[in-house]
Scaffold this motif. Sequence first.
Motif, PDB file in Angstrom:
ATOM      1  N   GLN A 180      14.236   4.603 -23.312  1.00  0.00           N
ATOM      2  CA  GLN A 180      14.782   3.879 -24.459  1.00  0.00           C
ATOM      3  C   GLN A 180      15.433   2.550 -24.095  1.00  0.00           C
ATOM      4  N   ASN A 181      15.955   2.432 -22.877  1.00  0.00           N
ATOM      5  CA  ASN A 181      16.807   1.293 -22.570  1.00  0.00           C
ATOM      6  C   ASN A 181      16.361   0.498 -21.340  1.00  0.00           C
ATOM      7  N   HIS A 182      16.381   1.143 -20.186  1.00  0.00           N
ATOM      8  CA  HIS A 182      16.269   0.392 -18.936  1.00  0.00           C
ATOM      9  C   HIS A 182      14.881  -0.183 -18.660  1.00  0.00           C
ATOM     10  N   LEU A 183      13.836   0.597 -18.874  1.00  0.00           N
ATOM     11  CA  LEU A 183      12.492   0.070 -18.641  1.00  0.00           C
ATOM     12  C   LEU A 183      12.130  -1.037 -19.643  1.00  0.00           C
ATOM     13  N   PRO A 184      12.459  -0.881 -20.949  1.00  0.00           N
ATOM     14  CA  PRO A 184      12.219  -2.009 -21.860  1.00  0.00           C
ATOM     15  C   PRO A 184      12.980  -3.274 -21.453  1.00  0.00           C
ATOM     16  N   LYS A 185      14.196  -3.110 -20.926  1.00  0.00           N
ATOM     17  CA  LYS A 185      14.990  -4.275 -20.518  1.00  0.00           C
ATOM     18  C   LYS A 185      14.346  -4.968 -19.325  1.00  0.00           C
ATOM     19  N   LEU A 186      13.873  -4.197 -18.349  1.00  0.00           N
ATOM     20  CA  LEU A 186      13.196  -4.780 -17.193  1.00  0.00           C
ATOM     21  C   LEU A 186      11.883  -5.446 -17.616  1.00  0.00           C
ATOM     22  N   ASP A 187      11.215  -4.855 -18.597  1.00  0.00           N
ATOM     23  CA  ASP A 187       9.979  -5.431 -19.109  1.00  0.00           C
ATOM     24  C   ASP A 187      10.246  -6.748 -19.825  1.00  0.00           C
ATOM     25  N   ASP A 188      11.310  -6.801 -20.604  1.00  0.00           N
ATOM     26  CA  ASP A 188      11.665  -8.028 -21.339  1.00  0.00           C
ATOM     27  C   ASP A 188      11.897  -9.198 -20.389  1.00  0.00           C
ATOM     28  N   GLU A 189      12.438  -8.913 -19.204  1.00  0.00           N
ATOM     29  CA  GLU A 189      12.738  -9.969 -18.236  1.00  0.00           C
ATOM     30  C   GLU A 189      11.568 -10.235 -17.289  1.00  0.00           C
ATOM     31  N   GLY A 190      10.443  -9.545 -17.510  1.00  0.00           N
ATOM     32  CA  GLY A 190       9.262  -9.795 -16.699  1.00  0.00           C
ATOM     33  C   GLY A 190       9.270  -9.153 -15.332  1.00  0.00           C
ATOM     34  N   VAL A 191      10.225  -8.254 -15.091  1.00  0.00           N
ATOM     35  CA  VAL A 191      10.329  -7.594 -13.784  1.00  0.00           C
ATOM     36  C   VAL A 191       9.236  -6.533 -13.630  1.00  0.00           C
ATOM     37  N   TYR A 198       5.659  -2.696 -18.723  1.00  0.00           N
ATOM     38  CA  TYR A 198       5.936  -1.331 -19.191  1.00  0.00           C
ATOM     39  C   TYR A 198       5.142  -1.051 -20.449  1.00  0.00           C
ATOM     40  N   ASP A 199       4.227  -0.102 -20.352  1.00  0.00           N
ATOM     41  CA  ASP A 199       3.461   0.345 -21.524  1.00  0.00           C
ATOM     42  C   ASP A 199       4.113   1.636 -22.014  1.00  0.00           C
ATOM     43  N   GLN A 200       4.971   1.501 -23.013  1.00  0.00           N
ATOM     44  CA  GLN A 200       5.751   2.646 -23.473  1.00  0.00           C
ATOM     45  C   GLN A 200       4.867   3.724 -24.087  1.00  0.00           C
ATOM     46  N   SER A 201       3.835   3.323 -24.798  1.00  0.00           N
ATOM     47  CA  SER A 201       2.968   4.304 -25.450  1.00  0.00           C
ATOM     48  C   SER A 201       2.181   5.129 -24.440  1.00  0.00           C
ATOM     49  N   ARG A 202       1.788   4.532 -23.345  1.00  0.00           N
ATOM     50  CA  ARG A 202       1.038   5.242 -22.310  1.00  0.00           C
ATOM     51  C   ARG A 202       1.938   5.847 -21.237  1.00  0.00           C
TER      52      ARG A 202
END
Length: 206
Positions: free
Chosen positions: A80-91, A94-98
Amino acid sequence: MAPTASIDVDLASEQRLSDDKVFHLLQNRRRRAVIRYLRGTDETVSMRDIAEQVAAWEHDTSVAALDSDERQRVYIPLYQNHLPKLDDEGVIEYDQSRGTVKRTPVADQLERYLTLEDDESATAPPSEPAADETADEAVDGGDDWIDAYLGATGVTSGFFLAAVFNVPVVSALPNILLASLMLVTFATVTFAHTVFGATSEIPLPF
């Protein structure tokens, strides 16, 4: 003309994170653990595998020895939080659905702040507020209170149905008393939630 994939890598390599963003991303131990897990790999990995390994590190045990609660307490905040945040910054990508994660070259900028042993004290300044740590605790404890409210709903529904179908004892109770019992049930859970906080795991009678 250079291949598109090569251009994408070059663009990712040129993307620079500000110092504030670096410290913010690294101030949370679970985001640090994700970077540690992905270090040295360019392959797409399972988000569940990451969550299980991070949980194993937190409990100083093996993945095989984890129970379902220990897995969930890490999986949910990452999802819910950490992986989307890392994805937003391009680190990461992250494919949340898969449920998949792929490291990007931008992660190099974070890795250089981590020691080989992932020393917790070598990441964020001590004065930096770890707001995300508090958010993780709220997510961890939230499921317990959801169960409590569902239990209260079950109890009050039982009272209501018993009165409707004239179940002995319950149907004999005055309507005002029955309504009071329902109200007290929800009031008790709400009061406990308010006093003990969202992260409490105190046992409740239902």
